[in-house]
Enzyme design. Structure first.
Site, PDB file in Angstrom:
ATOM      1  N   ASN A 112       0.804  -1.243   0.000  1.00 21.06           N
ATOM      2  CA  ASN A 112       0.000   0.000   0.000  1.00 21.06           C
ATOM      3  C   ASN A 112       0.829   1.282   0.000  1.00 21.06           C
ATOM      4  OD1 ASN A 112       0.658  -0.661   2.679  1.00 21.06           O
ATOM      5  ND2 ASN A 112      -1.075   0.506   3.467  1.00 21.06           N
ATOM      6  N   GLY A 185       2.543  -5.763   7.319  1.00 24.00           N
ATOM      7  CA  GLY A 185       1.513  -6.422   6.515  1.00 24.00           C
ATOM      8  C   GLY A 185       0.299  -6.747   7.362  1.00 24.00           C
ATOM      9  N   SER A 186      -0.414  -7.766   6.927  1.00 23.28           N
ATOM     10  CA  SER A 186      -1.681  -8.093   7.594  1.00 23.28           C
ATOM     11  C   SER A 186      -1.451  -8.846   8.905  1.00 23.28           C
ATOM     12  CB  SER A 186      -2.529  -8.962   6.665  1.00 23.28           C
ATOM     13  OG  SER A 186      -1.819 -10.147   6.377  1.00 23.28           O
ATOM     14  N   GLU A 207       4.473  -4.810  12.153  1.00 23.77           N
ATOM     15  CA  GLU A 207       3.654  -3.615  11.897  1.00 23.77           C
ATOM     16  C   GLU A 207       2.418  -4.097  11.153  1.00 23.77           C
ATOM     17  OE1 GLU A 207       4.223  -0.306  12.574  1.00 23.77           O
ATOM     18  OE2 GLU A 207       6.149  -0.605  13.556  1.00 23.77           O
ATOM     19  N   CYS A 241      -2.902   1.949   6.388  1.00 27.48           N
ATOM     20  CA  CYS A 241      -3.109   1.142   7.598  1.00 27.48           C
ATOM     21  C   CYS A 241      -3.693   1.965   8.746  1.00 27.48           C
ATOM     22  CB  CYS A 241      -1.812   0.481   8.017  1.00 27.48           C
ATOM     23  SG  CYS A 241      -0.468   1.661   8.219  1.00 27.48           S
ATOM     24  N   GLU A 331     -10.753  -5.459   8.934  1.00 26.01           N
ATOM     25  CA  GLU A 331     -10.249  -4.224   8.322  1.00 26.01           C
ATOM     26  C   GLU A 331     -10.799  -4.070   6.895  1.00 26.01           C
ATOM     27  OE1 GLU A 331      -6.071  -4.657   7.522  1.00 26.01           O
ATOM     28  OE2 GLU A 331      -5.677  -2.531   7.852  1.00 26.01           O
TER      29      GLU A 331
HETATM   30  P1  NAD Z   1       0.170  -9.200   3.468  1.00 26.50           P
HETATM   31  O1  NAD Z   1       0.271  -9.594   4.876  1.00 26.50           O
HETATM   32  O2  NAD Z   1      -0.711  -9.969   2.560  1.00 26.50           O
HETATM   33  O3  NAD Z   1       1.621  -9.228   2.762  1.00 26.50           O
HETATM   34  C1  NAD Z   1       2.753  -8.588   3.304  1.00 26.50           C
HETATM   35  C2  NAD Z   1       4.006  -9.270   2.808  1.00 26.50           C
HETATM   36  O4  NAD Z   1       4.043 -10.619   3.251  1.00 26.50           O
HETATM   37  C3  NAD Z   1       4.156  -9.312   1.288  1.00 26.50           C
HETATM   38  O5  NAD Z   1       5.490  -8.989   0.942  1.00 26.50           O
HETATM   39  C4  NAD Z   1       3.829 -10.752   0.942  1.00 26.50           C
HETATM   40  O6  NAD Z   1       4.550 -11.223  -0.175  1.00 26.50           O
HETATM   41  C5  NAD Z   1       4.221 -11.519   2.180  1.00 26.50           C
HETATM   42  N1  NAD Z   1       3.361 -12.693   2.438  1.00 26.50           N
HETATM   43  C6  NAD Z   1       2.033 -12.811   2.179  1.00 26.50           C
HETATM   44  N2  NAD Z   1       1.576 -14.020   2.565  1.00 26.50           N
HETATM   45  C7  NAD Z   1       2.630 -14.676   3.104  1.00 26.50           C
HETATM   46  C8  NAD Z   1       2.801 -15.962   3.693  1.00 26.50           C
HETATM   47  N3  NAD Z   1       1.778 -16.816   3.802  1.00 26.50           N
HETATM   48  N4  NAD Z   1       4.021 -16.309   4.141  1.00 26.50           N
HETATM   49  C9  NAD Z   1       5.075 -15.456   4.035  1.00 26.50           C
HETATM   50  N5  NAD Z   1       4.969 -14.241   3.472  1.00 26.50           N
HETATM   51  C10 NAD Z   1       3.782 -13.838   3.014  1.00 26.50           C
HETATM   52  O7  NAD Z   1      -0.227  -7.653   3.490  1.00 26.50           O
HETATM   53  P2  NAD Z   1      -0.581  -6.696   2.274  1.00 26.50           P
HETATM   54  O8  NAD Z   1      -1.877  -7.100   1.682  1.00 26.50           O
HETATM   55  O9  NAD Z   1       0.586  -6.527   1.366  1.00 26.50           O
HETATM   56  O10 NAD Z   1      -0.758  -5.308   3.047  1.00 26.50           O
HETATM   57  C11 NAD Z   1      -1.933  -4.887   3.637  1.00 26.50           C
HETATM   58  C12 NAD Z   1      -1.926  -5.091   5.143  1.00 26.50           C
HETATM   59  O11 NAD Z   1      -0.793  -4.479   5.713  1.00 26.50           O
HETATM   60  C13 NAD Z   1      -3.117  -4.440   5.833  1.00 26.50           C
HETATM   61  O12 NAD Z   1      -3.610  -5.304   6.810  1.00 26.50           O
HETATM   62  C14 NAD Z   1      -2.513  -3.190   6.456  1.00 26.50           C
HETATM   63  O13 NAD Z   1      -3.228  -2.703   7.566  1.00 26.50           O
HETATM   64  C15 NAD Z   1      -1.165  -3.653   6.827  1.00 26.50           C
HETATM   65  N6  NAD Z   1      -0.245  -2.530   6.899  1.00 26.50           N
HETATM   66  C16 NAD Z   1       0.270  -2.177   8.116  1.00 26.50           C
HETATM   67  C17 NAD Z   1       1.123  -1.089   8.192  1.00 26.50           C
HETATM   68  C18 NAD Z   1       1.737  -0.662   9.477  1.00 26.50           C
HETATM   69  O14 NAD Z   1       2.674   0.137   9.430  1.00 26.50           O
HETATM   70  N7  NAD Z   1       1.295  -1.108  10.636  1.00 26.50           N
HETATM   71  C19 NAD Z   1       1.437  -0.381   7.049  1.00 26.50           C
HETATM   72  C20 NAD Z   1       0.883  -0.764   5.852  1.00 26.50           C
HETATM   73  C21 NAD Z   1       0.057  -1.849   5.788  1.00 26.50           C
END
Ligand code: NAD
Length: 455
Positions: A112, A185-186, A207, A241, A331
């Site tokens: 994002n 990430g999530s 995060e 986020c 979310e």
């Molecule tokens: P995601 O968790 O799907 O992916 C994040 C990363 O993890 C990617 O690089 C992806 O390739 C990797 N990944 C995905 N599935 C995996 C698995 N099973 N095993 C190992 N690695 C894996 O998140 P997203 O969709 O890219 O981002 C959106 C989420 O991130 C939202 O929930 C958002 O709130 C959160 N976010 C948090 C912050 C923060 O600073 N707290 C900032 C931005 C986004």
């Protein structure tokens, strides 16, 4: 991949990253490359999901450059061993906290804010003297590519490297033994990272996301509140986020707020929002479809227009969604803004306690007691009073979640600290050695009971 990690481990052992001048040179080179390629970075992000150029510059490149400037300026001071007072027990001694890099760091980023969230942690990792491997998000391939190009141009890969790829690559990286992991990430994937890190007892920062409430009470300045809520929510098409996830508004000002929200949306993006250059797209068709599903059966009171050819979803206001509907399950992470009215503070409590600790909470109010009460009564990552999202813009504030929304925080000095182990050292002298601590123990109990005053 194993080879790359091994090379980094060997490079770390060479002690070169321990030199503060080496780290500063690296950060300056990174700053120069980002400055030179700022337009290309914003173009790449635009190619990924039409993020407006202003948003990319403000929240990605300029954000990261500000972090670089600040950390480069402060690094000499932060990295020096810190002297603390000694304790009488060890008199005479000089007592220190050394800031020691962990070693080899893995940074995994989401899509994002695909540039900022890969590079901002890297700055902390380098500043603290670590080597690093970044795995950018595969969902924003143009940004992933330019991150690869920049890092490859600036660093030898035994120092900092980028490994591109999706979930499989990420899993493979995660299976290795790291000295520190930084994941954004999530919450779902965050749990997978936490579990894997535990296998090697690797320290980790998570995060994560959350369902962020924005409370508007009956004393709020509705017009200005609406403006600030709309800005923070529809920036990046709601894919932030810390964006407001849902509004809890006092029933007496609900109609007024809704009218102001609608006006602000039109003021910002015009009548034909699809044509606006200032409005991003949802990132891909899968995310677009998830958002469409959330709208099924909801009372849409503004927007709801979409174009699946372009993953376009207009800013959308939803009236009083049911708590057990898809929209209110987790979310939203898109341009849908549910508006829920409340009458009493216990109604607020019901919502806030329902989703675990959020990453952010916002309160719009003129009532000082009420504002402080929300800050004191609930646990959440951070937030703002009478504004949204801006808590991330002060480099002196730590940024991170708590509970479900994450573990640990970063930015500015906090970034330097999380990537450093605090090594406690006491330096003694040889000219004095008070023998009282050695066996055979002979101090009377009466005196031993006073030792606590000497620590
Ligand atoms: P995601 O968790 O799907 O992916 C994040 C990363 O993890 C990617 O690089 C992806 O390739 C990797 N990944 C995905 N599935 C995996 C698995 N099973 N095993 C190992 N690695 C894996 O998140 P997203 O969709 O890219 O981002 C959106 C989420 O991130 C939202 O929930 C958002 O709130 C959160 N976010 C948090 C912050 C923060 O600073 N707290 C900032 C931005 C986004």
């Amino acid at each position: 991949m194993m080879k790359l990690l091994q090379k980094q481990q060997e490079f770390f052992k060479s002690q070169q990253t321990k030199e503060v001048s080496f780290r500063k040179k690296a950060l300056k080179k990174l700053r120069e490359e980002i400055t030179n390629r700022e337009d290309a970075i914003c173009d790449a992000i635009y190619a990924d999901f039409k993020k407006p150029k202003f948003e990319s510059m403000a929240a990605e490149t300029q954000f990261v450059l500000a972090e670089l400037n600040y950390i480069i300026k402060k690094l000499n001071i932060w990295s020096k061993p810190e002297k603390v007072s000694g304790s009488l027990l060890n008199f005479p001694s000089s007592d220190w906290i050394y800031k020691e890099p962990y070693g080899t760091v893995l940074i995994v980023a989401p899509w994002n804010y695909p540039f900022q969230l890969a590079i901002a942690p890297l700055i902390g990792a380098i500043a603290a003297g670590n080597t690093a491997i970044i795995k950018p998000s595969e969902i924003t391939p143009n940004t992933s590519k330019i991150i690869f190009e920049i890092i490859t141009a600036v660093f030898k890969k035994e120092y900092v490297a980028v490994v591109e790829g999706g979930v499989e690559v990420s899993k493979e990286l995660l299976a290795q033994k790291w000295d520190y992991i930084f994941f954004t990430g999530s919450t779902r994937v965050g749990k997978i990272f936490y579990e894997s890190a535990a296998k090697h007892l690797t320290p980790i920062t998570l995060e994560l996301g959350g369902k962020n409430p924005c409370i508007v009470d009956e004393t709020a300045a509705t017009k200005l509140s609406a403006k600030r809520i709309v800005w923070g929510k529809f920036l990046n098409a709601g894919q932030t986020c810390i964006a407001t996830d849902y509004i809890l508004v006092h029933k007496d000002v609900k109609e007024r707020l809704i009218n102001s929200l609608k006006k602000s949306i039109e003021e910002f993006y015009g009548k034909n929002i699809e044509e606006s250059k200032d409005y991003a797209r949802t990132v891909n068709s899968s995310h677009f479809n998830t958002l469409q599903q959330m709208l099924v059966g909801q009372e849409i009171i503004f927007g709801g227009y979409s174009n699946e050819n372009d993953n376009y979803l207009s800013p959308t206001l939803v009236n009083e969604p049911k708590l057990d509907s898809k929209l209110m399950e987790g979310e939203i992470f898109g341009p849908i803004l549910p508006i829920i009215s409340y009458s009493t503070e216990s109604d607020i409590d019901k919502y806030l306690m329902n989703y675990g600790k959020p990453l952010a909470v916002y309160v719009f109010s003129k009532n000082k007691k009420f504002k402080e009460k929300i800050i004191d009564s609930y646990s959440f990552g951070g937030g703002a009073i009478n504004d949204t999202v801006i808590q991330i813009t002060n480099k002196r504030l730590p940024f991170g979640g708590v509970g479900k929304s994450g573990i640990g925080a970063y930015h500015g000095k906090t970034s330097f600290n999380i990537f450093s182990h605090q090594k406690a050292i006491i330096k003694r002298v040889n000219w004095l050695d008070i023998p009282l601590r050695y066996p055979p123990y002979s101090l009377p109990k009466k005196i031993v009971k006073k030792i606590k005053h000497l620590f």
